[in-house]
Design a protein around this motif. Sequence first.
Motif, PDB file in Angstrom:
ATOM      1  N   GLU A  42     -67.890 -13.717  -8.191  1.00  0.00           N
ATOM      2  CA  GLU A  42     -67.597 -12.782  -9.273  1.00  0.00           C
ATOM      3  C   GLU A  42     -68.761 -11.857  -9.566  1.00  0.00           C
ATOM      4  O   GLU A  42     -68.565 -10.779 -10.129  1.00  0.00           O
ATOM      5  N   SER A  43     -69.966 -12.251  -9.193  1.00  0.00           N
ATOM      6  CA  SER A  43     -71.118 -11.381  -9.405  1.00  0.00           C
ATOM      7  C   SER A  43     -71.209 -10.284  -8.346  1.00  0.00           C
ATOM      8  O   SER A  43     -71.999  -9.350  -8.498  1.00  0.00           O
ATOM      9  N   LEU A  44     -70.404 -10.367  -7.293  1.00  0.00           N
ATOM     10  CA  LEU A  44     -70.405  -9.321  -6.267  1.00  0.00           C
ATOM     11  C   LEU A  44     -69.830  -8.037  -6.848  1.00  0.00           C
ATOM     12  O   LEU A  44     -68.937  -8.053  -7.691  1.00  0.00           O
ATOM     13  N   ASP A  45     -70.339  -6.912  -6.370  1.00  0.00           N
ATOM     14  CA  ASP A  45     -69.890  -5.613  -6.846  1.00  0.00           C
ATOM     15  C   ASP A  45     -68.439  -5.378  -6.438  1.00  0.00           C
ATOM     16  O   ASP A  45     -68.084  -5.514  -5.268  1.00  0.00           O
ATOM     17  N   GLY A  46     -67.582  -5.056  -7.400  1.00  0.00           N
ATOM     18  CA  GLY A  46     -66.186  -4.759  -7.116  1.00  0.00           C
ATOM     19  C   GLY A  46     -65.246  -5.940  -7.283  1.00  0.00           C
ATOM     20  O   GLY A  46     -64.042  -5.794  -7.116  1.00  0.00           O
ATOM     21  N   VAL A  47     -65.761  -7.120  -7.629  1.00  0.00           N
ATOM     22  CA  VAL A  47     -64.914  -8.294  -7.807  1.00  0.00           C
ATOM     23  C   VAL A  47     -64.700  -8.512  -9.303  1.00  0.00           C
ATOM     24  O   VAL A  47     -65.649  -8.681 -10.061  1.00  0.00           O
ATOM     25  N   ARG A  77     -59.605 -16.589  -3.429  1.00  0.00           N
ATOM     26  CA  ARG A  77     -58.708 -15.516  -3.870  1.00  0.00           C
ATOM     27  C   ARG A  77     -59.501 -14.599  -4.787  1.00  0.00           C
ATOM     28  O   ARG A  77     -59.976 -15.028  -5.838  1.00  0.00           O
ATOM     29  N   LEU A  78     -59.647 -13.350  -4.364  1.00  0.00           N
ATOM     30  CA  LEU A  78     -60.423 -12.375  -5.115  1.00  0.00           C
ATOM     31  C   LEU A  78     -59.509 -11.313  -5.692  1.00  0.00           C
ATOM     32  O   LEU A  78     -58.608 -10.819  -5.008  1.00  0.00           O
ATOM     33  N   LEU A  79     -59.762 -10.938  -6.933  1.00  0.00           N
ATOM     34  CA  LEU A  79     -59.090  -9.816  -7.558  1.00  0.00           C
ATOM     35  C   LEU A  79     -60.102  -8.679  -7.576  1.00  0.00           C
ATOM     36  O   LEU A  79     -61.119  -8.752  -8.264  1.00  0.00           O
ATOM     37  N   LEU A  80     -59.831  -7.652  -6.793  1.00  0.00           N
ATOM     38  CA  LEU A  80     -60.772  -6.548  -6.629  1.00  0.00           C
ATOM     39  C   LEU A  80     -60.499  -5.441  -7.621  1.00  0.00           C
ATOM     40  O   LEU A  80     -59.347  -5.126  -7.941  1.00  0.00           O
ATOM     41  N   GLU A  81     -61.571  -4.824  -8.088  1.00  0.00           N
ATOM     42  CA  GLU A  81     -61.454  -3.677  -8.973  1.00  0.00           C
ATOM     43  C   GLU A  81     -60.999  -2.470  -8.161  1.00  0.00           C
ATOM     44  O   GLU A  81     -61.128  -2.458  -6.936  1.00  0.00           O
ATOM     45  N   PRO A  82     -60.467  -1.444  -8.822  1.00  0.00           N
ATOM     46  CA  PRO A  82     -59.900  -0.312  -8.079  1.00  0.00           C
ATOM     47  C   PRO A  82     -60.872   0.404  -7.142  1.00  0.00           C
ATOM     48  O   PRO A  82     -60.471   0.906  -6.102  1.00  0.00           O
ATOM     49  N   PHE A  83     -62.146   0.425  -7.479  1.00  0.00           N
ATOM     50  CA  PHE A  83     -63.105   1.160  -6.662  1.00  0.00           C
ATOM     51  C   PHE A  83     -63.689   0.325  -5.521  1.00  0.00           C
ATOM     52  O   PHE A  83     -64.438   0.829  -4.692  1.00  0.00           O
ATOM     53  N   ALA A  84     -63.357  -0.951  -5.439  1.00  0.00           N
ATOM     54  CA  ALA A  84     -63.983  -1.863  -4.479  1.00  0.00           C
ATOM     55  C   ALA A  84     -63.539  -1.572  -3.049  1.00  0.00           C
ATOM     56  O   ALA A  84     -62.400  -1.196  -2.793  1.00  0.00           O
ATOM     57  N   SER A  85     -64.457  -1.758  -2.133  1.00  0.00           N
ATOM     58  CA  SER A  85     -64.154  -1.652  -0.709  1.00  0.00           C
ATOM     59  C   SER A  85     -63.824  -3.052  -0.191  1.00  0.00           C
ATOM     60  O   SER A  85     -64.692  -3.936  -0.202  1.00  0.00           O
ATOM     61  N   PRO A  86     -62.594  -3.289   0.271  1.00  0.00           N
ATOM     62  CA  PRO A  86     -62.238  -4.640   0.727  1.00  0.00           C
ATOM     63  C   PRO A  86     -63.106  -5.147   1.878  1.00  0.00           C
ATOM     64  O   PRO A  86     -63.525  -6.304   1.866  1.00  0.00           O
TER      65      PRO A  86
END
Length: 192
Positions: free
Chosen positions: A118-123, A142-151
């Motif tokens: 969760e501390s990763l950028d975009g998670v 299972r990760l829920l990514l923020e809209p700007f995140a690069s998968p």
Amino acid sequence: MLRGVNRVLLGLAGLVLLAVGGGALAAGAGLSVPSWWPWDGRRDVLLSTADRERWRDEGWWWPAIIAGLAVLVLLALWLFLAQLRRRRLTEVLVDSGDGAGARLRGRTLEGATAAEAESLDGVERARIRLCGRRREPVMRVRLLLEPFASPAGTLDRLTSEAVAHARESAGLASLPTEARLDAAKHRASRVS
């Protein structure tokens, strides 16, 4: 939801079988049973003489019946044991170097890895689950990514940082990981 329905149906089937078996046992033991019960006394039988002798000349009939019932009993036992099996790994065995080893709680490793993910950028949110065996765990992420995140970037950082730290801290040679990435719902941006 399917697990709940599965358990309810198995429970109901078990109660019906228990009631029918208990009723037949009560009637055979000479205890009082309701008037509508098909077998009502010690001398009453489940299969009449005519029913038993109908297939007497057929050599395959009784072995087929016994084999079919044995398969049903084994299938029911297998389903019962499958319900008792734990899906989540409760502990991981860690090689401490002294030969005795140590036990690491599965929830502890899951929580630490989830916090790091969760501390990763975009998670936005991470859920970690350990499955498999105590000596060979498998991690499901299972990760829920923020809209700007690069998968692709998030997945690379997840494997090189969070999963690698979990593998090293548990002293495992490998930690197979299955990752599922979902995008968080967001409102559309308005341009004026």
